[in-house]
Scaffold this active site. Structure first.
Site, mmCIF file in Angstrom:
data_model
loop_
_atom_site.group_PDB
_atom_site.id
_atom_site.type_symbol
_atom_site.label_atom_id
_atom_site.label_comp_id
_atom_site.label_asym_id
_atom_site.label_seq_id
_atom_site.Cartn_x
_atom_site.Cartn_y
_atom_site.Cartn_z
ATOM 1 N N ASP A 112 0.956 5.884 14.261
ATOM 2 C CA ASP A 112 1.677 6.577 15.339
ATOM 3 C C ASP A 112 0.925 6.407 16.653
ATOM 4 O O ASP A 112 0.806 5.307 17.148
ATOM 5 C CB ASP A 112 1.919 8.039 14.987
ATOM 6 N N LYS A 160 -9.723 -6.346 14.332
ATOM 7 C CA LYS A 160 -9.682 -5.224 13.379
ATOM 8 C C LYS A 160 -9.137 -3.988 14.108
ATOM 9 O O LYS A 160 -9.868 -3.298 14.832
ATOM 10 C CB LYS A 160 -11.079 -4.904 12.835
ATOM 11 N N HIS A 208 -9.477 -12.461 13.721
ATOM 12 C CA HIS A 208 -10.614 -11.615 13.407
ATOM 13 C C HIS A 208 -10.491 -10.209 13.977
ATOM 14 O O HIS A 208 -11.416 -9.400 13.876
ATOM 15 C CB HIS A 208 -11.893 -12.287 13.943
#
Length: 543
Positions: free
Chosen positions: A225, A220, A218
């Site tokens: 870079d 995110k 889960h």
């Protein structure tokens, strides 16, 4: 602004974390057929019957100078975090709070196009619509450009998704990424995390969509870079258009980016590897997540992931030595601390849970906490701390009409009603304890939108701007703590411009809310059927 010696003392206080090593096995007791809360794009885009736009409302909090507490006040309140988790010192001017789904989407496309060394993306899943295809096209353009440009010949793209969610349906996250994997095999990696708790007969019997309730990847994180976006938003069209979440962009913060790049790589190493023919394999030397021994997999995965934390400690010591040597560097420039908080209880990793509990425990009468979750389902421990500690709380959750399952067919359509029941139970408990003046519950309203924002803002007494925020994937619920892989960051800042950004974000979300009262639950659309009340305990544990 930060006093040089105060911040330096905070750096000195960093030492290896004492993370509990006890493995917590998720129960296999199962449930009636339900859809899970982070449902399909079809459910999230279901027609919403939201009420008219509410008038803006002002939510009160302590007033005073933002710097009233001073750097000593911040250190005394939050020094303990650096003793439990990695800590990165960054300039507050490098942090931007994104306010809308479109800002989030455009920032990702720009980041992918400009990347020269690495693109790292971790999400529950990648959707299959036109907006998602544009993201894939951006990756393809970046990889093609890297081949033609001598400045970035080594660009690598790594994508981490959940196996069950990313494999759902004939057209899915895997099929969206296969053309890139086939064309840029040496530059592209797609990892699919599979929970070790979905195995054996359970794995054979539980159908798609329902199997996600056992546990998912889960996290995110979207990294380009040395810049990184931490969010609770998935890579799906609704999250780019009309599903409100939270997003923070840290630009040119290499140490933070390195940590999350290493974290995603570590989770990827213990995940299944997508091959160009759409098959999956296990990394050499790694235990299979559902065919291998459960305890062996968890131990190996925990060891690999905790290596990232240890490496971060080494980098902190190196940073400290550099800061001693570079006397000309402005001490006031790096006025913000970033603490990564990882929660992977199926693997025995509980950093986020421990820090969140300590933060809520220490929140006394001198502070105000604004806490939000699209799915209001606090764990018992968090609930107890909210009800028993002295801080003032303003809790924001989704109204039924902006719940992601509003209007869904079948059993999934009852999920908003279950959250009404949970909210009413909480509200009744607040009233029973006589805490109505201290703990307030709010509901978010917005026609034709859904609500997925999560995290908190922490105001010390005497401040009119928050000095701390939690932002990332956890929802403060049972799943976030016990079932899924989660990550967020705590940002502690004395940068007044960044504090103002956080204040604007918090006020913008709460401005679209109404406060819950007795009359709220007397409305016709708040009626909860008996069978929904009976299955609510299951929804609490699996959604």
């Amino acid at each position: 602004m930060a006093a040089p010696m105060t911040w330096r003392r905070l750096v000195h206080s960093v030492y290896s974390p004492a993370i509990a090593g006890v493995f917590s096995r998720i129960s296999d007791r199962f449930f009636r057929a339900q859809d899970r809360r982070r449902g399909s794009a079809m459910l999230l885009l279901a027609p919403l019957l939201a009420p008219a736009e509410p008038a803006p409302r002002h939510v009160s909090r302590p007033t005073g100078s933002a710097g009233a507490q001073g750097s000593d006040g911040l250190c005394s309140h939050f020094r303990w975090m650096a003793e439990q988790v990695p800590a990165f010192r960054v300039p507050g001017a490098h942090i931007q709070i994104l306010m809308s789904p479109d800002q989030f989407y455009q920032a990702m496309k720009a980041g992918i196009r400009s990347a020269q060394r690495r693109v790292v993306m971790a999400s529950l899943y990648l959707g299959t619509g036109q907006l998602e295809q544009e993201l894939v096209d951006c990756m393809e353009e970046a990889l093609l450009h890297a081949k033609e440009n001598s400045r970035s010949p080594d660009l690598k793209v790594s994508v981490l998704l959940d196996y069950t969610r990313g494999s759902r349906g004939q057209i899915n996250s895997r099929t969206m990424l296969l053309p890139l994997l086939q064309r840029f095999t040496s530059q592209m990696r797609v990892s699919l995390y599979h929970t070790p708790d979905l195995r054996g007969l359970l794995r054979l019997l539980v159908p798609q969509r329902f199997n996600e309730t056992i546990g998912v990847q889960h996290i995110k994180v979207y990294l380009f870079d040395d810049s990184v976006i931490i969010s609770g938003a998935n890579l799906s069209d609704s999250y780019f258009t009309n599903r409100q979440d939270r997003y923070v962009l840290l630009e040119n913060c290499r140490e933070v980016a390195d940590f999350f790049s290493d974290l995603v790589e570590a989770v990827g190493d213990v995940s299944l590897q997508l091959q160009p023919d759409n098959s999956v394999t296990v990394q050499d030397g790694m235990v299979h997540p559902y065919k291998g021994n459960r305890e062996d997999f968890s131990a190996a995965a925990r060891k690999r992931i905790m290596e990232v934390v240890s490496l971060a400690r080494v980098r902190q010591q190196q940073q400290l030595r550099r800061s001693r040597e570079e006397e000309a560097r402005s001490e006031e420039e790096e006025d913000t601390w970033v603490f990564p908080l990882v929660q992977m209880k199926p693997l025995g990793i509980r950093m986020d849970e421990q820090v969140t509990q300590r933060l809520l425990t220490d929140a006394g009468p001198d502070s105000t906490v604004f806490l939000t979750s699209g799915y209001f389902n606090l764990t018992r421990a968090y609930m107890r701390l909210v009800l028993e500690t002295g801080a003032s709380y303003r809790i924001l959750t989704a109204s039924p009409e902006v719940n992601g399952f509003f209007g869904a067919k079948g059993v999934a359509g009852a999920i908003p009603a279950a959250y009404i029941h949970i909210a009413r139970q909480f509200y009744n408990r607040v009233c029973q304890l006589g805490q109505q003046e201290r703990v307030h519950l709010h509901e978010y309203h917005r026609p034709q939108w859904t609500f997925h924002a999560k995290g908190l803002w922490y105001y010390l007494w005497g401040q009119d701007r928050p000095c701390l925020t939690l932002i990332g994937s956890p929802n403060f619920g049972y799943r976030s703590v016990h079932r899924d892989l989660e990550a967020q960051i705590a940002i502690v800042t004395e940068n007044e411009a960044l504090q103002s950004q956080l204040q604007e974000e918090q006020e913008t979300l709460y401005r679209r809310s109404t406060e819950v009262s007795d009359s709220t639950f007397q409305q016709a659309n708040r009626y909860v059927k008996l069978w929904v009340k009976l299955v609510t305990p299951l929804i609490k544990n699996f959604f």
